[in-house]
Motif scaffolding. Structure first.
Motif, mmCIF file in Angstrom:
data_model
loop_
_atom_site.group_PDB
_atom_site.id
_atom_site.type_symbol
_atom_site.label_atom_id
_atom_site.label_comp_id
_atom_site.label_asym_id
_atom_site.label_seq_id
_atom_site.Cartn_x
_atom_site.Cartn_y
_atom_site.Cartn_z
ATOM 1 N N UNK A 168 93.063 102.270 37.402
ATOM 2 C CA UNK A 168 93.936 101.316 36.712
ATOM 3 C C UNK A 168 94.753 101.950 35.624
ATOM 4 N N UNK A 169 96.221 101.575 35.655
ATOM 5 C CA UNK A 169 97.158 102.113 34.863
ATOM 6 C C UNK A 169 96.749 101.557 33.399
ATOM 7 N N UNK A 170 96.900 102.735 32.330
ATOM 8 C CA UNK A 170 96.651 102.581 30.867
ATOM 9 C C UNK A 170 97.878 101.816 30.229
ATOM 10 N N UNK A 171 97.545 100.805 29.353
ATOM 11 C CA UNK A 171 98.454 99.964 28.750
ATOM 12 C C UNK A 171 98.413 99.887 27.321
ATOM 13 N N UNK A 172 99.295 100.168 26.519
ATOM 14 C CA UNK A 172 99.253 100.066 24.909
ATOM 15 C C UNK A 172 99.035 98.606 24.509
ATOM 16 N N UNK A 173 97.995 98.483 23.959
ATOM 17 C CA UNK A 173 97.248 97.285 23.296
ATOM 18 C C UNK A 173 97.629 96.977 21.920
ATOM 19 N N UNK A 205 98.043 89.294 30.928
ATOM 20 C CA UNK A 205 98.094 90.308 29.721
ATOM 21 C C UNK A 205 98.650 91.517 29.777
ATOM 22 N N UNK A 206 97.999 92.300 30.965
ATOM 23 C CA UNK A 206 98.550 93.487 31.272
ATOM 24 C C UNK A 206 99.969 93.703 31.746
ATOM 25 N N UNK A 207 100.482 92.702 32.572
ATOM 26 C CA UNK A 207 101.864 92.821 32.484
ATOM 27 C C UNK A 207 102.754 92.575 31.537
ATOM 28 N N UNK A 208 102.341 91.709 30.664
ATOM 29 C CA UNK A 208 103.078 91.286 29.601
ATOM 30 C C UNK A 208 102.906 92.547 28.505
ATOM 31 N N UNK A 209 101.981 92.958 28.292
ATOM 32 C CA UNK A 209 101.744 94.393 27.447
ATOM 33 C C UNK A 209 102.764 95.310 27.879
ATOM 34 N N UNK A 210 102.696 95.719 29.229
ATOM 35 C CA UNK A 210 103.553 96.758 29.889
ATOM 36 C C UNK A 210 105.034 96.362 29.746
ATOM 37 N N UNK A 211 105.252 95.067 29.749
ATOM 38 C CA UNK A 211 106.904 94.876 29.691
ATOM 39 C C UNK A 211 107.384 94.674 28.177
ATOM 40 N N UNK A 223 108.243 86.105 16.282
ATOM 41 C CA UNK A 223 109.456 85.927 16.899
ATOM 42 C C UNK A 223 110.416 85.914 15.494
ATOM 43 N N UNK A 224 110.016 85.714 14.187
ATOM 44 C CA UNK A 224 111.143 85.935 13.177
ATOM 45 C C UNK A 224 111.424 87.414 13.068
ATOM 46 N N UNK A 225 110.893 88.154 13.542
ATOM 47 C CA UNK A 225 111.214 89.663 13.623
ATOM 48 C C UNK A 225 111.829 90.270 15.011
ATOM 49 N N UNK A 226 112.395 89.093 15.677
ATOM 50 C CA UNK A 226 113.039 89.530 17.189
ATOM 51 C C UNK A 226 111.978 89.794 18.109
ATOM 52 N N UNK A 227 110.754 89.430 18.029
ATOM 53 C CA UNK A 227 110.125 90.176 19.127
ATOM 54 C C UNK A 227 109.633 88.861 20.007
ATOM 55 N N UNK A 228 109.479 89.302 21.437
ATOM 56 C CA UNK A 228 109.229 88.596 22.411
ATOM 57 C C UNK A 228 107.577 88.331 22.572
ATOM 58 N N UNK A 229 107.217 87.040 22.680
ATOM 59 C CA UNK A 229 105.959 86.692 22.415
ATOM 60 C C UNK A 229 105.109 86.134 23.754
ATOM 61 N N UNK A 230 104.045 86.335 24.282
ATOM 62 C CA UNK A 230 103.537 85.582 25.310
ATOM 63 C C UNK A 230 102.189 85.131 24.772
ATOM 64 N N UNK A 231 102.143 83.622 24.454
ATOM 65 C CA UNK A 231 100.757 83.099 24.097
ATOM 66 C C UNK A 231 99.934 82.475 25.197
ATOM 67 N N UNK A 232 98.715 82.836 25.150
ATOM 68 C CA UNK A 232 97.844 82.407 26.533
ATOM 69 C C UNK A 232 96.463 82.075 25.894
ATOM 70 N N UNK A 233 95.597 81.702 26.559
ATOM 71 C CA UNK A 233 94.259 81.261 26.236
ATOM 72 C C UNK A 233 93.011 81.761 27.147
ATOM 73 N N UNK A 234 91.995 81.533 26.554
ATOM 74 C CA UNK A 234 90.771 81.812 27.613
ATOM 75 C C UNK A 234 89.616 80.898 27.510
ATOM 76 N N UNK A 240 98.495 93.576 21.015
ATOM 77 C CA UNK A 240 97.673 92.600 21.563
ATOM 78 C C UNK A 240 96.631 91.996 20.443
ATOM 79 N N UNK A 241 97.017 90.762 20.364
ATOM 80 C CA UNK A 241 96.293 90.032 19.116
ATOM 81 C C UNK A 241 95.542 88.611 19.582
ATOM 82 N N UNK A 242 94.169 88.681 19.305
ATOM 83 C CA UNK A 242 93.630 87.518 19.777
ATOM 84 C C UNK A 242 93.163 86.718 18.429
#
Length: 210
Positions: A1-6, A86-92, A32-43, A9-11
């Motif tokens: 599996x391809x490594x991803x920079x975490x 999670x992996x696709x979002x971090x990779x992007x 977002x106030x610092x111009x970042x694109x954020x994906x929010x999700x849940x488990x 990644x905040x929980x």
């Protein structure tokens, strides 16, 4: 599996009624106030299949749910979530902020249910190898206060109907995790005024990512 920079990644973790959703909004707004694109999700959840498993896990039912069944369903949902979201979002290059992750399994199924920590770590290695959060906010709240808040919010699900002693064990599980992972897991006093909670979260983010 391809490594991803975490690194991004905040929980968020904590008992029922700890205020994780509110805390998630604070984290999202800070990035977002610092111009970042954020994906929010849940488990459990985050994808259509994982949301179906969430319903299965939380539904009140006459049939007792075996502890091993609960644990395996949690990790089945998590594996799908990590692979599809999670992996696709971090990779992007997105920041990923997730309401619960494997620390919840360590606390609920491990400390709460008494499931083997070795088995939990083996399942984590299968479900999300190399994909672990770099920062976790533990919203710590007294058990009775958290359950009181949760009861005022909606009808109790299968977990919320557990005895007080179960949630005391879960909280102790989070205490031990904070001791085990002091660099990653940050305790936030979730019984404090909301402004204090926000300040604690934002100061931690500034120190880590500012």
């Amino acid at each position: 599996m391809t490594a991803v920079d975490t690194t991004r990644f905040v929980t968020l973790e904590g008992l029922e009624g700890a205020g994780k959703s509110t805390a998630m909004a604070f984290v999202r707004e800070w990035f977002e106030a610092r111009g970042e694109s954020v994906v929010t999700t849940r488990e459990p959840g985050g994808t259509p299949l994982a949301e179906e498993l969430r319903h299965v896990l939380k539904a009140v039912r006459d049939e007792p749910v075996a502890e091993s069944t609960e644990l395996l369903l949690m990790f089945a949902a998590r594996a799908q979530h990590v692979e599809r979201v999670i992996r696709p979002a971090l990779s992007a290059g997105h920041v990923v902020v997730c309401d619960r992750f494997t620390d919840s399994s360590r606390a609920y199924q491990g400390a709460g249910r008494g499931m083997s920590s070795e088995v939990i770590e083996q399942l984590a290695g299968i479900a999300h190898p190399g994909c672990n959060p770099s920062l976790t906010f533990w919203l710590d709240v007294p058990v009775e206060l958290g359950l009181e808040r949760a009861a005022a919010r909606e009808a109790a699900d299968r977990f919320e109907q557990e005895a007080l002693a179960f949630f005391e064990r879960v909280r102790e599980g989070f205490v031990r995790l904070a001791e085990q992972y002091p660099e990653r897991l940050v305790r936030v006093d979730a019984s404090a005024p909301i402004d204090a909670v926000r300040a604690r979260i934002e100061s931690t983010l500034e120190a880590r990512y500012g």
